[in-house]
Design a protein around this motif. Structure first.
Motif, PDB file in Angstrom:
ATOM      1  N   ILE A  11       0.870  -1.174   0.000  1.00 13.26           N
ATOM      2  CA  ILE A  11       0.000   0.000   0.000  1.00 13.26           C
ATOM      3  C   ILE A  11       0.906   1.223   0.000  1.00 13.26           C
ATOM      4  CG2 ILE A  11      -1.752   1.271   1.268  1.00 13.26           C
ATOM      5  CD1 ILE A  11      -2.655  -1.450   2.409  1.00 13.26           C
ATOM      6  N   VAL A  12       0.868   1.979  -1.072  1.00 13.74           N
ATOM      7  CA  VAL A  12       1.765   3.126  -1.191  1.00 13.74           C
ATOM      8  C   VAL A  12       0.947   4.399  -1.361  1.00 13.74           C
ATOM      9  CG1 VAL A  12       3.652   1.792  -2.194  1.00 13.74           C
ATOM     10  CG2 VAL A  12       1.963   2.847  -3.691  1.00 13.74           C
ATOM     11  N   GLY A  13       1.624   5.512  -1.177  1.00 21.46           N
ATOM     12  CA  GLY A  13       0.955   6.799  -1.300  1.00 21.46           C
ATOM     13  C   GLY A  13       1.743   7.830  -0.533  1.00 21.46           C
ATOM     14  N   PRO A  14       1.440   9.099  -0.774  1.00 18.76           N
ATOM     15  CA  PRO A  14       2.192  10.156  -0.096  1.00 18.76           C
ATOM     16  C   PRO A  14       1.877  10.202   1.403  1.00 18.76           C
ATOM     17  CG  PRO A  14       0.353  11.078  -1.336  1.00 18.76           C
ATOM     18  CD  PRO A  14       0.393   9.623  -1.659  1.00 18.76           C
ATOM     19  N   SER A  15       2.725  10.877   2.137  1.00 22.60           N
ATOM     20  CA  SER A  15       2.487  11.066   3.565  1.00 22.60           C
ATOM     21  C   SER A  15       1.137  11.740   3.778  1.00 22.60           C
ATOM     22  CB  SER A  15       3.574  11.943   4.183  1.00 22.60           C
ATOM     23  OG  SER A  15       4.768  11.232   4.240  1.00 22.60           O
ATOM     24  N   GLY A  16       0.408  11.298   4.763  1.00 18.50           N
ATOM     25  CA  GLY A  16      -0.866  11.940   5.070  1.00 18.50           C
ATOM     26  C   GLY A  16      -2.010  11.433   4.225  1.00 18.50           C
ATOM     27  N   ALA A  17      -1.745  10.419   3.381  1.00 14.70           N
ATOM     28  CA  ALA A  17      -2.811   9.911   2.526  1.00 14.70           C
ATOM     29  C   ALA A  17      -3.678   8.890   3.257  1.00 14.70           C
ATOM     30  CB  ALA A  17      -2.224   9.300   1.266  1.00 14.70           C
ATOM     31  N   GLY A  18      -3.272   8.519   4.435  1.00 11.26           N
ATOM     32  CA  GLY A  18      -4.091   7.586   5.217  1.00 11.26           C
ATOM     33  C   GLY A  18      -3.629   6.142   5.131  1.00 11.26           C
ATOM     34  N   LYS A  19      -2.371   5.924   4.693  1.00 10.09           N
ATOM     35  CA  LYS A  19      -1.854   4.550   4.613  1.00 10.09           C
ATOM     36  C   LYS A  19      -1.847   3.887   5.987  1.00 10.09           C
ATOM     37  CE  LYS A  19       2.329   5.501   3.164  1.00 10.09           C
ATOM     38  NZ  LYS A  19       2.406   6.969   3.019  1.00 10.09           N
TER      39      LYS A  19
END
Lengths: 214, 211
Positions: B32-40
């Motif tokens: 599960i990837v995504g920018p900081s603060g994206a709710g990962k």
């Protein structure tokens, strides 16, 4: 001189016995009670937290001497009568429980939240988490502060003098007044020093033992 | 197979995850990837039951389960935290055996045997009696992995497993994850490290910040 010391020593040692009895019973009751109250202080149940904070404020905000006098001389006015020794125990345990509760509260709050979460995903119950993970960590954190209170307690126990209990200080004072001599008071000082020295050594040993982990 | 359907998580009026669905196949590594603060991490905390969801359901092999109140006898999810969260007052062995003995009520002998084998497998043989402060970061992480594995979970989740490690150890943890896959472990890895995700994952799930 030696002969005089030998003559007053039994009275002083009898006083020491009273001092130690107050010391140990206060510790045995106040430390567990303080730990339980601390769990209440860190709980989310607001009314309980409020009540405990008021209790803390009363106990830590007024002199122990006042509390002693209140329990022994004050409460009989409203029909609650304690024997001297029981009055001392009630006042000391209530007072020291408040101090220990504050110390344990600080200890509980310094255990990281991640430790609780870690225990939770491993599905330990709240009780298991407290017993196996939180208490050992809190114990280590609070040890130096508890040590301070323990040493204070040795000396604070002399306050029972005011309700006429025959502790170490009273025994010395009686002898000094009767014989017009400094020797009894010096001996009293030496005995207090010996008691606090033993406490310090025991605390150091416990601290050393708790240092197997960090 | 793990299915998440229609997961929504709000903090107050702020929606962090909105109607999120995903399927993780058996024996698969899902990143599960995504920018900081994206709710990962929030997503992972919902899967592991550390956060209550506002809407949505979780299914394991078609059967619904509640991560917040898991079945006592059946561990579905195991977790390795970003900062490991080993218990500092217990030895390596104590950390691993605590939950199996207390929660699953397994015998101490049996649990220790399993733990020793797992430690051996992750190159931690001989470290049983050390305390966490005596271990390096990478070793702590492996102890955390063994501790999670000892509960015999169906799915092992990692929160940012590379964030506290230097590059050499990054490859090492990738290897551990791939080795566990060979042993049929289903794994979910939350990471902001796209290269790492590409290295280990069979499937990559992108999460975006909600505007």
């Amino acid at each position: 001189m030696i002969q005089y010391i030998m003559q007053i020593l039994p009275a002083l040692l009898a006083g020491t016995k009273m001092t130690l009895s107050i010391f140990f019973w206060t510790l045995i009751c106040s430390i567990p009670l303080g730990a339980i109250l601390a769990l209440g202080l860190v709980s989310n149940f607001k009314p309980l937290v409020w009540v405990l904070n008021v209790y803390d404020w009363l106990m830590r905000g007024t002199p122990l001497l006042l509390q002693l006098i209140f329990v022994f001389y004050g409460l009989p006015v409203i029909g609650i009568i304690f024997q001297r020794y029981d009055a001392a125990m009630v006042a000391f345990i209530l007072n020291y429980t408040a101090y220990f509760a504050e110390i344990f509260r600080g200890g509980f709050q310094s255990v990281p939240r991640g430790q609780f979460e870690s225990a939770r995903v491993l599905r330990l119950t709240y009780g298991q988490t407290i017993r196996k993970i939180v208490i050992p960590q809190v114990f280590k954190i609070v040890l130096p502060s508890i040590g301070n209170e323990v040493i204070n307690l040795v000396k604070d126990s002399s306050l029972v003098y005011v309700i006429g209990l025959g502790d170490l200080l009273r025994a010395g004072n009686v002898a000094t007044a009767r014989d017009v001599s400094l020797v009894p008071l010096v001996l009293v000082g030496i005995i207090y020093l010996a008691l606090t020295a033993v406490c310090t050594i025991v605390l150091k040993m416990i601290e050393k033992r708790s240092n197997v982990w960090r | 197979m793990l299915e998440i359907k229609g997961l929504t998580k709000k903090f107050g009026s702020k929606t962090v995850i909105n109607d999120f669905s995903m399927t993780v196949a058996d024996n698969e590594i899902m990143a599960i990837v995504g920018p900081s603060g994206a709710g990962k991490t929030t997503l992972l905390r919902c899967i592991t039951g550390l956060e209550r969801v506002n809407a949505g359901a979780f299914y394991w092999n078609g059967k619904q389960f509640d991560p917040v109140n898991p079945d006592k006898n059946d561990t579905i999810i195991g977790v390795v935290f970003q900062d490991y969260q080993l218990f500092p007052n217990l030895t390596v062995m104590g950390n691993i055996t605590l939950a199996p003995t207390l929660v699953k009520k397994l015998g101490a002998d049996e649990v220790e045997k399993t733990a020793t084998a797992l430690l051996e497998r992750l190159g931690l043989g001989g470290k049983e009696n050390l305390y966490p402060y005596q271990l390096s970061g990478g070793q702590k992480q492996r102890v955390a992995i063994v501790r999670a594995l000892a509960m015999n979970p169906k799915i092992l989740c990692y929160d940012e497993p590379t964030s506290a490690l230097d590059p050499a150890l990054r490859d090492e943890v990738a290897q551990i994850i791939l080795d566990l896959k060979k042993q049929k472990m289903t794994q979910i890895v939350v990471t902001h490290d796209m290269d790492f995700a590409k290295n280990v994952a069979d499937e990559i799930q992108q999460v975006e910040q909600i505007q």
